[in-house]
Scaffold this motif. Structure first.
Motif, short mmCIF file in Angstrom:
data_model
loop_
_atom_site.label_atom_id
_atom_site.label_comp_id
_atom_site.label_asym_id
_atom_site.label_seq_id
_atom_site.Cartn_x
_atom_site.Cartn_y
_atom_site.Cartn_z
N ASP A 106 -1.76 -13.07 -21.11
CA ASP A 106 -2.22 -14.45 -21.02
C ASP A 106 -0.97 -15.32 -20.91
O ASP A 106 -0.32 -15.63 -21.91
N ASP A 107 -0.63 -15.68 -19.69
CA ASP A 107 0.64 -16.35 -19.41
C ASP A 107 0.40 -17.85 -19.21
O ASP A 107 -0.20 -18.27 -18.23
N GLN A 108 0.87 -18.65 -20.17
CA GLN A 108 0.80 -20.10 -20.08
C GLN A 108 2.20 -20.69 -20.25
O GLN A 108 2.39 -21.67 -20.96
N THR A 109 3.17 -20.03 -19.62
CA THR A 109 4.54 -20.49 -19.73
C THR A 109 4.78 -21.77 -18.93
O THR A 109 5.79 -22.44 -19.12
N GLY A 122 7.58 -29.70 -24.02
CA GLY A 122 8.21 -28.41 -23.74
C GLY A 122 7.40 -27.23 -24.22
O GLY A 122 7.94 -26.25 -24.73
N ILE A 123 6.07 -27.29 -24.03
CA ILE A 123 5.17 -26.30 -24.62
C ILE A 123 5.05 -25.08 -23.71
O ILE A 123 4.83 -25.20 -22.50
N SER A 124 5.19 -23.90 -24.29
CA SER A 124 5.08 -22.65 -23.54
C SER A 124 4.39 -21.61 -24.42
O SER A 124 4.68 -21.51 -25.61
N LEU A 125 3.49 -20.83 -23.82
CA LEU A 125 2.76 -19.81 -24.57
C LEU A 125 2.54 -18.60 -23.67
O LEU A 125 2.14 -18.74 -22.52
N ILE A 126 2.79 -17.41 -24.21
CA ILE A 126 2.43 -16.19 -23.49
C ILE A 126 2.10 -15.09 -24.49
O ILE A 126 2.83 -14.85 -25.44
#
Length: 270
Positions: free
Chosen positions: A160-163, A174-178
């Motif tokens: 689940d790539d939300q970079t 600067g929000i990034s999630l993976i």
């Protein structure tokens, strides 16, 4: 008596069956953001993970002290904290903070990086499900001085790539999630496809391929394979992925070739 024993054995079998069929994928969540200063001396902040239904999984960070003990009411409630008088106390036992980064109230506002290994507060691998990372930032008492934001992701067998693509706001940038499962295959060196519209109002997605694709697989949020097609699509071609018969929800689409695989989170919202 024999009937009771038989029913007991059947119940144990059913419980064992369901226990062993619940998916629990190992992997790593990387989540980063930068909190914003609101002009006051101290900010309390907490980061934690819950299921899509709101059940507590794990605290990853908590910053507060004796002067801001009542600044994190949402987190303190979720993490089962104790009370100071009748007020939830984010610094008191039995706050669920095992393995979390803890410290005093923030006075600087540099990027914060969170890494989660899929383990819950009790040392067990969490079940695969829709989850949320939650941030609560408070710079004073009162709802107008508190920001709580939810970041949904799918813990499961697909990436689940939300970079990119998570919007900044007045409180967090600067929000990034993976989420990267351990079983995930190596990603393409470049994007395999552009897929749109997302969400799709009719379940049909357009795909513009930047590389060859030899197989398309689609997983639901429980990790079950719901679509599987072997084919050969050449680089720089366009095609359609028809999920119009699928129920509304989130799906992970896996495109692969001999070099590896790439995953995309798509939403059907008819």
């Amino acid at each position: 008596m024999k009937t009771k024993i038989l029913k007991a054995v059947q119940l144990i079998f059913v419980l064992c069956f369901f226990t062993h069929t619940i998916a629990q994928t190992q992997g790593t969540l990387n989540f980063s953001f930068t909190p914003t200063s609101h002009g006051t001396a101290n900010h309390a902040l907490a980061v934690w993970i819950v299921t899509g239904g709101g059940s507590f999984i794990k605290t990853k960070a908590r910053y507060c002290d004796a002067s801001t003990y009542n600044y994190l009411p949402t987190w303190a409630s979720s993490a089962s904290c104790g009370f100071q008088g009748t007020t939830l106390d984010a610094t008191s036992s039995p706050c669920l903070i095992a393995g979390a980064t803890v410290g005093g109230s923030l006075t600087t506002y540099s990027p914060i990086n969170i890494v989660w290994d899929g383990i819950n507060n009790f040392g067990n691998l969490a079940q695969d499900s829709n989850c949320n990372v939650i941030i609560e930032e408070t710079w004073g008492i009162g709802s107008t001085k508190t920001a709580v934001r939810y970041f949904p992701f799918v813990k499961g067998p697909a990436v689940d790539d939300q970079t990119t693509g998570i919007a900044n706001d007045a409180n967090f940038t600067g929000i990034s999630l993976i989420w990267q499962p351990n079983l995930a295959t190596t990603a393409f060196a470049s994007a395999a496809a552009t897929i749109y519209p997302n969400p799709s109002r009719n379940g049909v997605f357009n795909m513009v391929l930047q590389d060859t694709v030899s197989a398309i697989k689609v997983y639901n949020t429980l990790g079950a394979l719901v679509y599987n097609e072997t084919l050969l699509l050449e680089k720089n071609t366009s095609t359609k992925l028809d999920l119009s018969n699928f129920s509304n929800g989130i799906y992970i689409v896996n495109l692969s070739n001999e070099k590896g695989a790439s995953n995309y989170k798509l939403v059907v919202e008819k």
